[in-house]
Design a protein around this motif. Structure first.
Motif, PDB file in Angstrom:
ATOM      1  N   THR A   1     -10.463  38.849  25.564  1.00 58.84           N
ATOM      2  CA  THR A   1      -9.772  38.052  26.758  1.00 58.84           C
ATOM      3  C   THR A   1      -8.461  37.195  25.830  1.00 58.84           C
ATOM      4  N   ALA A   2      -8.825  36.685  24.712  1.00 63.34           N
ATOM      5  CA  ALA A   2      -8.008  35.868  24.032  1.00 63.34           C
ATOM      6  C   ALA A   2      -6.919  36.782  23.053  1.00 63.34           C
ATOM      7  N   GLU A   3      -7.385  38.016  22.758  1.00 65.43           N
ATOM      8  CA  GLU A   3      -6.360  38.738  21.994  1.00 65.43           C
ATOM      9  C   GLU A   3      -5.400  39.263  22.984  1.00 65.43           C
ATOM     10  N   GLU A   4      -5.452  39.582  24.392  1.00 65.46           N
ATOM     11  CA  GLU A   4      -4.684  40.039  25.292  1.00 65.46           C
ATOM     12  C   GLU A   4      -3.619  38.694  25.768  1.00 65.46           C
ATOM     13  N   GLN A   5      -4.088  37.728  25.628  1.00 73.72           N
ATOM     14  CA  GLN A   5      -3.582  36.598  26.241  1.00 73.72           C
ATOM     15  C   GLN A   5      -2.161  36.171  25.720  1.00 73.72           C
ATOM     16  N   LEU A   6      -1.151  37.051  26.305  1.00 73.47           N
ATOM     17  CA  LEU A   6       0.221  36.529  26.000  1.00 73.47           C
ATOM     18  C   LEU A   6       1.003  36.330  27.418  1.00 73.47           C
ATOM     19  N   THR A   7       0.918  35.132  27.834  1.00 69.79           N
ATOM     20  CA  THR A   7       1.553  34.578  29.373  1.00 69.79           C
ATOM     21  C   THR A   7       2.270  33.537  29.141  1.00 69.79           C
ATOM     22  N   CYS A   8       3.472  33.308  29.814  1.00 67.89           N
ATOM     23  CA  CYS A   8       4.085  32.017  30.018  1.00 67.89           C
ATOM     24  C   CYS A   8       4.114  31.381  31.081  1.00 67.89           C
ATOM     25  N   GLY A   9       3.735  30.103  31.190  1.00 66.66           N
ATOM     26  CA  GLY A   9       3.716  29.477  32.337  1.00 66.66           C
ATOM     27  C   GLY A   9       4.687  28.385  32.126  1.00 66.66           C
ATOM     28  N   CYS A  10       4.515  27.495  33.476  1.00 63.47           N
ATOM     29  CA  CYS A  10       5.372  26.219  33.800  1.00 63.47           C
ATOM     30  C   CYS A  10       4.566  25.396  34.226  1.00 63.47           C
ATOM     31  N   HIS A  11       4.317  24.355  33.456  1.00 66.94           N
ATOM     32  CA  HIS A  11       3.636  22.963  33.878  1.00 66.94           C
ATOM     33  C   HIS A  11       4.308  21.958  34.426  1.00 66.94           C
ATOM     34  N   VAL A  12       3.935  21.062  35.424  1.00 70.46           N
ATOM     35  CA  VAL A  12       4.686  20.127  35.947  1.00 70.46           C
ATOM     36  C   VAL A  12       3.801  19.054  36.141  1.00 70.46           C
ATOM     37  N   HIS A  13       4.331  17.963  35.324  1.00 71.19           N
ATOM     38  CA  HIS A  13       3.685  16.484  35.382  1.00 71.19           C
ATOM     39  C   HIS A  13       4.202  15.572  36.588  1.00 71.19           C
ATOM     40  N   VAL A  14       3.157  14.716  36.991  1.00 70.40           N
ATOM     41  CA  VAL A  14       3.854  13.860  37.953  1.00 70.40           C
ATOM     42  C   VAL A  14       3.039  12.646  37.718  1.00 70.40           C
ATOM     43  N   SER A  15       3.609  11.434  37.476  1.00 73.33           N
ATOM     44  CA  SER A  15       2.914  10.011  37.253  1.00 73.33           C
ATOM     45  C   SER A  15       2.173   9.601  38.299  1.00 73.33           C
ATOM     46  N   VAL A  16       0.965   9.261  37.897  1.00 67.90           N
ATOM     47  CA  VAL A  16       0.097   8.411  38.739  1.00 67.90           C
ATOM     48  C   VAL A  16      -0.314   7.123  38.244  1.00 67.90           C
ATOM     49  N   ASP A  17      -0.891   6.151  39.055  1.00 67.48           N
ATOM     50  CA  ASP A  17      -0.868   4.894  38.770  1.00 67.48           C
ATOM     51  C   ASP A  17      -2.353   4.799  37.916  1.00 67.48           C
ATOM     52  N   SER A  18      -3.236   5.834  38.253  1.00 64.71           N
ATOM     53  CA  SER A  18      -4.418   5.601  37.598  1.00 64.71           C
ATOM     54  C   SER A  18      -5.304   6.740  37.787  1.00 64.71           C
ATOM     55  N   ASP A  19      -6.335   6.627  37.193  1.00 65.69           N
ATOM     56  CA  ASP A  19      -7.318   8.157  37.010  1.00 65.69           C
ATOM     57  C   ASP A  19      -7.944   8.081  38.457  1.00 65.69           C
ATOM     58  N   GLU A  20      -8.083   7.010  39.042  1.00 61.18           N
ATOM     59  CA  GLU A  20      -8.884   7.155  40.281  1.00 61.18           C
ATOM     60  C   GLU A  20      -7.805   7.820  41.365  1.00 61.18           C
ATOM     61  N   GLU A  21      -6.577   7.394  41.249  1.00 60.70           N
ATOM     62  CA  GLU A  21      -5.526   7.845  42.234  1.00 60.70           C
ATOM     63  C   GLU A  21      -5.206   9.232  41.964  1.00 60.70           C
ATOM     64  N   GLY A  22      -5.152   9.486  40.457  1.00 57.40           N
ATOM     65  CA  GLY A  22      -5.041  10.830  40.149  1.00 57.40           C
ATOM     66  C   GLY A  22      -6.026  11.876  40.637  1.00 57.40           C
ATOM     67  N   VAL A  23      -7.541  11.459  40.500  1.00 53.63           N
ATOM     68  CA  VAL A  23      -8.305  12.314  41.159  1.00 53.63           C
ATOM     69  C   VAL A  23      -8.163  12.416  42.387  1.00 53.63           C
ATOM     70  N   ALA A  24      -8.088  11.411  43.245  1.00 56.09           N
ATOM     71  CA  ALA A  24      -7.831  11.588  44.702  1.00 56.09           C
ATOM     72  C   ALA A  24      -6.579  12.623  45.058  1.00 56.09           C
ATOM     73  N   VAL A  25      -5.669  12.605  44.255  1.00 56.27           N
ATOM     74  CA  VAL A  25      -4.702  13.655  44.322  1.00 56.27           C
ATOM     75  C   VAL A  25      -4.931  14.864  44.194  1.00 56.27           C
ATOM     76  N   LEU A  26      -5.717  15.240  43.032  1.00 59.56           N
ATOM     77  CA  LEU A  26      -6.317  16.419  42.774  1.00 59.56           C
ATOM     78  C   LEU A  26      -7.145  16.948  43.793  1.00 59.56           C
ATOM     79  N   ASP A  27      -7.914  16.098  44.561  1.00 57.59           N
ATOM     80  CA  ASP A  27      -8.775  16.632  45.614  1.00 57.59           C
ATOM     81  C   ASP A  27      -7.968  16.925  46.908  1.00 57.59           C
ATOM     82  N   ARG A  28      -6.682  16.500  46.885  1.00 57.11           N
ATOM     83  CA  ARG A  28      -5.998  16.516  48.206  1.00 57.11           C
ATOM     84  C   ARG A  28      -4.857  17.583  48.049  1.00 57.11           C
ATOM     85  N   ILE A  29      -4.624  18.037  46.787  1.00 56.99           N
ATOM     86  CA  ILE A  29      -3.536  19.252  46.789  1.00 56.99           C
ATOM     87  C   ILE A  29      -3.806  20.416  46.439  1.00 56.99           C
ATOM     88  N   ARG A  30      -5.378  20.494  46.462  1.00 61.36           N
ATOM     89  CA  ARG A  30      -5.867  21.818  45.948  1.00 61.36           C
ATOM     90  C   ARG A  30      -5.516  23.037  46.624  1.00 61.36           C
TER      91      ARG A  30
END
Length: 360
Positions: A110-139
């Motif tokens: 699985t690691a040997e074959e893994q050659l992939t290129c992604g795009c990651h988007v970071h968006v600021s959050v005020d706290s981990d609590e807000e961040g996890v609330a966001v994760l639960d609601r965007i999935r």
């Protein structure tokens, strides 16, 4: 206004043959202290934008990063290509370092074959609590972003019959993919600790959820997108992700619960998005029933529209969505290029020029 940053992984290839080249170490050495990062394989290199609040500035940051990689790649006999898998056959080379060596031992083929290129988007959050609330609601909305960004139709010299085959290869890793509802920051961190404590993962940076709390920044990091051929597409994705984060945070503050869609259904939605891209049915984020791709994309737009208006991003997103639905994502472009260029090497050459913004 929430800040946004983007990380892009670019493929390094031979300008004539289109074959991937293991030149990441040399490219980064040529760049000196200009912020290029290694990735798992020597055939790819990563850059990150600085955090910004304006989408025009983000576009300039992405263009600057791509141009820098292209310039440095040229000095070591390579081109930089914004495609998420190599169209041509490749046996990728492991990047140096104990972390990558551990991954190779742990995950084998699985690691040997893994050659992939992604795009990651970071968006600021005020706290981990807000961040996890966001994760639960965007999935439920993330598979639509996979479909919009899909830019990896070819794998080992053949058409995979997927629009985003990167998403399928990446999801072979044991911690990758959609997550259950967490409910709180404490539960999120307990899950991460348990996963690392199992010994399957080396550390918390290897928790490859579709969206996660960043281990390094006060952000939510959305990781479902292929690297996109045109620089305008990650800007569109970033505006939509920021809209999702802001909309989810507002719902959380208003006391609205997240959708209780099962992780099993989300895996189906993710698979369908990788299979279809924008050229076949997607699962609607609310009903989880198959609908035309435009309907799923418009549902995403409707979800975030008020946040887009508030951020001043509404016109940009509406134009971006219209253009993407009409012209297609990178997967459609690559398949069309194969017909016009005649071979996969021609596809890579064209995409390299497009990445560096060199006109035909």
């Amino acid at each position: 206004m929430r800040s946004v940053g983007v990380e892009e992984e670019l493929l390094l290839a031979d300008a004539a043959t289109g074959e991937p080249l293991a030149r990441s170490t040399a490219v980064r050495a040529a760049a000196g202290q200009r912020g290029l990062e290694s990735e798992f394989k020597e055939e790819q290199v990563e850059f990150a934008t600085k955090p910004v609040t304006e989408m025009g500035e983000l576009r300039e940051e992405i263009l600057r990063g791509r141009a820098e990689v292209a310039r440095r790649a040229a000095t070591v006999g390579a081109v930089a290509v914004a495609i998420a898998t190599s169209p041509l056959p490749v046996r990728p080379s492991l990047s140096p370092g104990p972390r990558y060596a551990w991954v190779a031992r742990q995950f084998g083929l699985t690691a040997e074959e893994q050659l992939t290129c992604g795009c990651h988007v970071h968006v600021s959050v005020d706290s981990d609590e807000e961040g996890v609330a966001v994760l639960d609601r965007i999935r439920t909305w993330l598979p639509v972003l996979t479909a919009m960004s899909a830019n990896s139709p070819f794998w080992q010299g053949q058409d995979s019959r997927y629009a985003s085959y990167r998403s399928r290869v990446w999801n072979r890793l044991p911690s990758a993919g959609p997550t259950d509802l967490f409910g709180s920051a404490d539960r999120y961190h307990a899950e991460v600790r348990a996963m690392v404590g199992s010994g399957v993962l080396r550390d918390d940076a290897m928790v490859y959820f579709d969206a996660r709390l960043s281990a390094s920044y006060p952000t939510v990091e959305v990781r479902v997108a292929d690297v996109c051929l045109d620089a305008s597409t990650p800007v569109l994705l970033a505006a939509l992700v920021r809209g999702l984060v802001e909309s989810a945070a507002r719902c959380w503050r208003a006391g609205a619960p997240p959708a209780r869609t099962s992780t099993g259904l989300l895996r189906l939605a993710s698979w369908q998005a990788g299979r279809s891209g924008l050229d076949g049915p997607l699962l609607h984020p609310a009903s989880m029933q198959r609908v035309p791709p435009g309907e799923a994309v418009q549902a995403l737009y409707g979800r975030v529209r008020q946040a887009l208006v508030d951020h001043g991003d509404d016109a940009l997103v509406r134009a971006g969505i219209a253009g993407l639905l009409e012209s297609g994502n990178g997967a459609r472009v690559q398949r069309n290029l194969l017909r016009t260029e005649g071979d996969l090497a021609g596809v890579v050459r064209h995409c390299a020029r497009r990445t560096a913004r060199v006109p035909d």
